[in-house]
Design a protein around this motif. Structure first.
Motif, mmCIF file in Angstrom:
data_model
loop_
_atom_site.group_PDB
_atom_site.id
_atom_site.type_symbol
_atom_site.label_atom_id
_atom_site.label_comp_id
_atom_site.label_asym_id
_atom_site.label_seq_id
_atom_site.Cartn_x
_atom_site.Cartn_y
_atom_site.Cartn_z
ATOM 1 N N THR A 15 46.809 42.017 31.608
ATOM 2 C CA THR A 15 47.747 41.154 32.225
ATOM 3 C C THR A 15 48.042 41.944 33.855
ATOM 4 O O THR A 15 48.404 41.322 34.163
ATOM 5 C CB THR A 15 48.567 41.727 30.981
ATOM 6 O OG1 THR A 15 49.207 42.892 30.922
ATOM 7 C CG2 THR A 15 48.955 41.395 29.887
ATOM 8 N N TRP A 16 47.392 43.190 34.065
ATOM 9 C CA TRP A 16 47.191 43.474 34.797
ATOM 10 C C TRP A 16 46.412 42.454 36.324
ATOM 11 O O TRP A 16 46.476 42.401 37.092
ATOM 12 C CB TRP A 16 47.037 44.973 35.097
ATOM 13 C CG TRP A 16 47.840 45.790 34.683
ATOM 14 C CD1 TRP A 16 49.370 45.583 34.605
ATOM 15 C CD2 TRP A 16 47.784 47.058 34.877
ATOM 16 N NE1 TRP A 16 50.145 46.528 34.385
ATOM 17 C CE2 TRP A 16 49.086 47.786 34.452
ATOM 18 C CE3 TRP A 16 47.355 48.170 35.213
ATOM 19 C CZ2 TRP A 16 49.743 49.125 34.937
ATOM 20 C CZ3 TRP A 16 48.233 49.700 35.897
ATOM 21 C CH2 TRP A 16 48.876 49.794 35.847
ATOM 22 N N ASN A 17 44.975 42.284 34.905
ATOM 23 C CA ASN A 17 44.553 41.211 36.302
ATOM 24 C C ASN A 17 45.288 40.161 36.596
ATOM 25 O O ASN A 17 44.575 39.651 38.011
ATOM 26 C CB ASN A 17 42.997 40.982 35.101
ATOM 27 C CG ASN A 17 41.676 41.832 35.065
ATOM 28 O OD1 ASN A 17 41.674 42.231 33.909
ATOM 29 N ND2 ASN A 17 41.822 42.426 36.234
ATOM 30 N N ALA A 18 46.001 39.805 35.737
ATOM 31 C CA ALA A 18 46.527 38.299 35.583
ATOM 32 C C ALA A 18 47.455 38.660 36.471
ATOM 33 O O ALA A 18 47.887 37.260 37.513
ATOM 34 C CB ALA A 18 47.001 37.990 34.225
ATOM 35 N N SER A 19 48.485 39.902 36.801
ATOM 36 C CA SER A 19 48.927 39.510 37.787
ATOM 37 C C SER A 19 48.590 40.655 38.989
ATOM 38 O O SER A 19 48.995 40.534 40.051
ATOM 39 C CB SER A 19 50.221 40.160 37.488
ATOM 40 O OG SER A 19 49.973 41.735 36.899
ATOM 41 N N ARG A 21 46.804 43.645 39.872
ATOM 42 C CA ARG A 21 48.002 44.509 39.731
ATOM 43 C C ARG A 21 46.412 45.943 39.398
ATOM 44 O O ARG A 21 45.348 45.292 38.903
ATOM 45 C CB ARG A 21 48.491 45.220 38.888
ATOM 46 C CG ARG A 21 49.920 44.814 38.963
ATOM 47 C CD ARG A 21 50.767 45.027 37.348
ATOM 48 N NE ARG A 21 52.090 44.067 37.789
ATOM 49 C CZ ARG A 21 53.216 45.251 38.656
ATOM 50 N NH1 ARG A 21 53.136 45.575 39.683
ATOM 51 N NH2 ARG A 21 54.230 43.836 39.380
ATOM 52 N N ASP A 31 44.092 40.945 27.375
ATOM 53 C CA ASP A 31 45.218 40.473 26.514
ATOM 54 C C ASP A 31 44.717 39.220 25.869
ATOM 55 O O ASP A 31 43.696 39.540 25.033
ATOM 56 C CB ASP A 31 45.995 39.687 28.136
ATOM 57 C CG ASP A 31 44.818 38.693 28.910
ATOM 58 O OD1 ASP A 31 44.036 38.715 28.628
ATOM 59 O OD2 ASP A 31 45.780 38.711 30.367
ATOM 60 N N THR A 97 50.647 45.608 43.089
ATOM 61 C CA THR A 97 50.130 44.717 43.800
ATOM 62 C C THR A 97 49.546 44.572 44.969
ATOM 63 O O THR A 97 50.174 46.229 45.393
ATOM 64 C CB THR A 97 51.104 43.252 43.810
ATOM 65 O OG1 THR A 97 52.366 44.168 45.101
ATOM 66 C CG2 THR A 97 51.663 43.621 42.445
#
Length: 204
Positions: A15-19, A21, A31, A97
Motif C-alpha cells: 500500500t505504501w508503494n501504491a501511495s 510513500r 497488498d 510522501t
C-alpha cells in the motif's frame, strides 16, 4: 566452483508503494496486488528453475519474505532470511510522501534525486553506499557457499540496485544510469572468472 547464476527479485507491491510513500525498513506487507504480482513472478521463475539446484535468500522484511515464499512454495525449498538484504534505512523519511519530504528536507531530497550516494536519508538513515555494500556482501557470501545452481535473493529496489552497481564494480555510476527494479521484477547476474556480469534486468 561457485554458483554461476544469481537472480535478484524486488518484492511485490505494498500500500505504501501504491501511495508513493518512502518505506525504507518499515515492515509493510504486500497488498492484494502485490500478492498477485509475487505469484505471477513465482509462476514465471518456476518454469526456469524447476528441477534445478536452487537456494532462496530473502530480506527479513515481510514484503520481501512473502514474495520469496511464493516461489519457495512452488519449488519446495526453504527461505533463508538475511537482514542485510533489507531496504536502505530512510530515517525520518519513512512513511512520508514526496511532497512531505520536499517540505521538510528540500535540499536533501534534491540531492537524493540527483543520485547522491553519500547522503544520509532522513537525517538518521543510511547512505546509498552503505545499503549497497551490506546487500552486496550478503549476495556474495551466499553465492560463494554454493557449488552450483541458482541463488535467488529477494529484496528491495534501492538496496538491490545499489548492490548491482557494487557487484559490477561501478559504484560511482550516476544513479539514474539504471532504472529502478519494478515491483516483482528481477535481474539476473552471472559470476565469471573475470567478475560479475549483468545478463538480464527488470524481467517479469
Amino acid at each position: 566452483m561457485t554458483a554461476t547464476r544469481v537472480i535478484l527479485i524486488r518484492h511485490g507491491r505494498t500500500t505504501w508503494n501504491a501511495s508513493a510513500r518512502f518505506q525504507g525498513q518499515t515492515d509493510v506487507p504486500l497488498d492484494d496486488v502485490g500478492v498477485g504480482q509475487a505469484q505471477r513472478t513465482a509462476d514465471a521463475l518456476y518454469q526456469e528453475l524447476v528441477g534445478t539446484d536452487v537456494r532462496i535468500l530473502s530480506s527479513d522484511l515481510s514484503r520481501a519474505a512473502q514474495t520469496a515464499r511464493a516461489l519457495a512454495t512452488k519449488l519446495h525449498v526453504e527461505v533463508g532470511l538475511d537482514e542485510r538484504l533489507r531496504e536502505i534505512s530512510a530515517g525520518e523519511w519513512e512513511g512520508l510522501t514526496r511532497d512531505e519530504i520536499v517540505k521538510g528536507w528540500g535540499d536533501d531530497y534534491d540531492a537524493w534525486r540527483r543520485g547522491d550516494v553519500e547522503l544520509r536519508l532522513g537525517g538518521n538513515g543510511e547512505t546509498r553506499n552503505e545499503a549497497a555494500e551490506r546487500c552486496a556482501s550478503a549476495i556474495v557470501e551466499a553465492e560463494k557457499a554454493m557449488d552450483s545452481g541458482t541463488l535467488v535473493c529477494v529484496g528491495h529496489g534501492g538496496a538491490l540496485r545499489g548492490a548491482i552497481f557494487s557487484l559490477l564494480g561501478t559504484p560511482a555510476w550516476p544513479w539514474h544510469a539504471m532504472e529502478g527494479l519494478r515491483n516483482a521484477h528481477w535481474a539476473e547476474l552471472q559470476y565469471t572468472g573475470q567478475g560479475w556480469r549483468l545478463s538480464r534486468y527488470n524481467v517479469n
